[in-house]
Design a protein around this motif. Structure first.
Motif, short mmCIF file in Angstrom:
data_model
loop_
_atom_site.label_atom_id
_atom_site.label_comp_id
_atom_site.label_asym_id
_atom_site.label_seq_id
_atom_site.Cartn_x
_atom_site.Cartn_y
_atom_site.Cartn_z
N ALA A 492 0.77 -1.17 -0.05
CA ALA A 492 -0.19 0.00 0.08
C ALA A 492 0.81 1.23 0.09
CB ALA A 492 -0.75 0.04 1.25
N TRP A 493 2.10 1.18 0.36
CA TRP A 493 2.90 2.31 0.65
C TRP A 493 3.31 3.15 -0.57
CZ3 TRP A 493 7.90 1.72 -2.19
CH2 TRP A 493 8.78 2.84 -1.79
N HIS A 494 3.29 2.55 -1.76
CA HIS A 494 3.52 3.22 -2.99
C HIS A 494 2.26 4.14 -3.34
CE1 HIS A 494 0.92 0.20 -4.83
NE2 HIS A 494 0.40 1.26 -5.72
N GLY A 495 1.22 4.07 -2.99
CA GLY A 495 -0.11 4.92 -3.59
C GLY A 495 0.19 6.04 -2.94
N SER A 496 0.95 6.16 -1.68
CA SER A 496 1.16 7.57 -1.18
C SER A 496 2.59 8.05 -1.47
CB SER A 496 1.25 7.56 0.55
OG SER A 496 -0.23 7.24 0.68
N PRO A 499 1.90 9.05 -5.85
CA PRO A 499 0.59 9.27 -6.35
C PRO A 499 0.18 9.43 -7.57
CG PRO A 499 1.61 11.49 -5.34
CD PRO A 499 2.58 10.37 -5.06
N ASP A 502 0.06 4.42 -11.55
CA ASP A 502 -1.21 3.73 -11.43
C ASP A 502 -0.79 2.10 -11.28
OD1 ASP A 502 -2.87 5.85 -12.41
OD2 ASP A 502 -2.23 5.71 -14.48
N THR A 503 -1.99 1.44 -10.47
CA THR A 503 -1.72 0.02 -10.23
C THR A 503 -1.69 -0.58 -11.76
OG1 THR A 503 -2.93 0.36 -8.61
CG2 THR A 503 -2.81 -1.96 -9.24
N TRP A 514 3.06 -1.36 -9.72
CA TRP A 514 2.66 0.00 -10.06
C TRP A 514 3.42 0.72 -11.21
CZ3 TRP A 514 6.18 3.47 -8.62
CH2 TRP A 514 7.07 3.00 -7.37
#
Length: 545
Positions: A492-496, A499, A502-503, A514
């Motif tokens: 989940a870390w990469h989402g923040s 930003p 994209d997945t 991602w």
């Protein structure tokens, strides 16, 4: 007087290198004899130089202001710390075969209730130090959980009653420092064996000296590597000039240093010793004293930077506890009050990436709690024993019960990237993991609330970085104590952190993938090892094996 040796090279600002080495403990000011004697280590030998121990002015003052006043105004009796004369049982033999999954993850010990009342409110209004340091005040700087009573027992072993008048010092600075040296030795229950050279410089001269020496000892190619890794992990803005940021931080925050090669103490002073100067002198004298009596650890081990950072915490924690105890006994109430308003600039610190800020504070903050965990069990004798049985991981520092149980790191095999130039390969510790998760994308508001608990899942780890055709590639590998938590957190870390990415569709055993905005990455969880790889594109990332 011997020439000043180069200051410690900044630790890789990236998680790979853990806390900056220049943050090491150490400040200026000599023990007893100051006049003309030989320096402690200036023997002309060809042995490799050891890293100087530097202390930040803001850190020294904040620890005293934040902790000392909590002690002074606490009306409830404190638990008794073990007297320094208490013998320390021989440490048990480290168990190198500890399995990562034998024990459940150990959460960070909760800080006990904060003492009732806030004496700083009387000085600064309802906000106390919050008005100076933001909503979190000293809690954010010193751990976020207030101050527990075991910590108070360590810092004020005689019950926490401050001296109203303090201990008078001679007017002559050299005589005053000699007196402080005697006081430090008495408190620490050790003896100086050699004279120490002292040099007092203006703030500008001290900053220039440290910056010049750092330029010599921290090559541009090293700072370029550190910068590339930080950017690759999303820990710094892509436009950052890390070297300039680092030098600005040094110039603003360094208050002095102790050089173990020459035994020289260099400190900032305008002539007379103000309360903040005296604290720094006591802190640095503790470094000189422990170096002579016990031997400071050699921090020149690039292959195991997590151990280096852990040992920094021991030495800095030792000096910070001693500094606090010294101030409580020898500074007057008025002098202690004057330190509640740090007269230190913080702009460079405020502007620095979160990971650099934490690297600066960590040796003092985590080190203080770590050393106190041993001091409360056996006094200074128990702390002395730690120099013969050094901590080997930052997990042992963050969670002292692991040091007591001698839980060693699980070995994690590094990865390779064919055709690329390896930039760095080293250990990557629990504190590095904590900092990465706390501020994804260099934003401390975007991290999970349980970053410390997640870091408690760390059982071993490494970082490897390469220069590939398309840019920098970094691989992080962490062994988990309990399967699941770290895998999900890093997925989940990469989402923040990124930003704009994209997945992407996963491939093979990947848990997450991602790509976007010029960065890409994957997370793979196999058995008890979590691997996160970031790079310029997925094709390159997937060549790491």
């Amino acid at each position: 007087m011997s020439d000043l040796p180069p200051p410690p090279p900044p630790p890789p600002p990236t998680s790979s290198g853990g806390g900056p080495r220049w943050q090491s403990p150490g400040l200026p000011t000599p023990p007893p004899p100051l006049d003309g004697g030989p320096t402690a280590s200036d023997d002309g030998s060809d042995e490799p130089s050891r890293t100087p121990w530097i202390v930040g002015a803001l850190v020294a003052v904040l620890v005293l202001a934040g902790l000392g006043w909590a002690v002074a105004r606490d009306d409830d009796p404190l638990p008794n710390a073990a007297p320094s004369a208490t013998p320390t049982p021989a440490p048990s033999t480290p168990n190198a075969t500890t399995n990562a999954t034998d024990d459940p993850a150990t959460p960070a010990p909760d800080a006990g209730p904060s003492p009732s009342g806030n004496p700083l409110d009387d000085l600064f209004g309802e906000g106390g130090l919050d008005d100076l340091f933001g909503e979190g005040g000293l809690d954010d700087l010193l751990g976020g959980g207030g101050i527990d009573r075991d910590l108070l027992a360590c810092l004020a072993p005689d019950g926490g009653q401050p001296s109203l008048e303090g201990t008078p010092l001679p007017d002559d600075p050299a005589e005053a420092i000699r007196t402080i040296g005697d006081q430090v030795a008495d408190l620490r229950d050790l003896e100086f064996t050699d004279p120490v050279d002292l040099e007092l410089l203006s703030s500008d001269d001290l900053a220039d000296r440290i910056v010049d020496l750092t330029d010599e000892d921290y090559p541009v190619e090293d700072s370029d590597t550190d910068q590339a890794i930080m950017i690759a992990l999303g820990q710094a803005d892509p436009d950052i000039d890390l070297r300039a940021t680092f030098l600005d931080l040094l110039g603003e925050q360094v208050a002095g240093f102790y050089d173990p090669d020459t035994g020289e103490l260099v400190a900032e002073s305008a002539g007379d010793l103000a309360p903040a100067d005296r604290i720094i002198v006591a802190h640095e004298l503790d470094h000189a004293l422990t170096d002579q009596a016990l031997g400071l650890p050699d921090l020149e081990g690039d292959a195991d930077l997590d151990a280096v950072i852990a040992q920094q915490a021991l030495v800095e924690g030792d000096a910070t506890v001693l500094m606090q105890q010294w101030a409580g006994v020898n500074l007057s109430l008025a002098d202690q009050l004057s330190l509640a308003v740090p007269g230190v600039e913080t702009q460079a610190l405020d502007d620095a990436p979160y990971v650099l800020q934490q690297q600066l504070l960590y040796p003092y903050d985590a080190g203080l709690s770590f050393v106190c965990s041993q001091y409360n069990d056996g006094g200074w004798a128990a702390v002395d024993a730690m120099y013969d049985d050094l901590p080997t991981t930052t997990a042992q520092v963050l969670f002292p019960e692991r040091y007591t149980a001698r839980q060693e790191a699980v070995e994690v095999a590094p990865l390779a990237l064919d055709g690329a130039t390896e930039l760095r390969s080293t250990t990557w510790g629990a504190v590095d993991l904590k900092w990465l998760l706390e501020a994804p994308g260099d934003d401390p508001t975007a991290g999970p609330d349980d970053a410390t608990d997640l870091a408690a899942d760390w059982a071993g780890g490494n970082l490897t970085a390469w220069d590939a055709d398309g840019g920098t590639v970094v691989a992080l590998r962490v062994a988990q104590r309990v399967d699941g938590g770290l895998c999900n957190a890093l997925a989940a870390w990469h989402g923040s952190a990124f930003p704009d990415a994209d997945t992407a569709a996963t491939d093979g055993s990947e848990t997450a993938a991602w790509e976007g905005g010029g960065r890409a990455g994957t997370v793979t969880c196999v058995d008890d090892v979590v691997t996160a790889v970031v790079g310029p594109d997925l094709d390159t990332v997937r060549q790491v094996n």
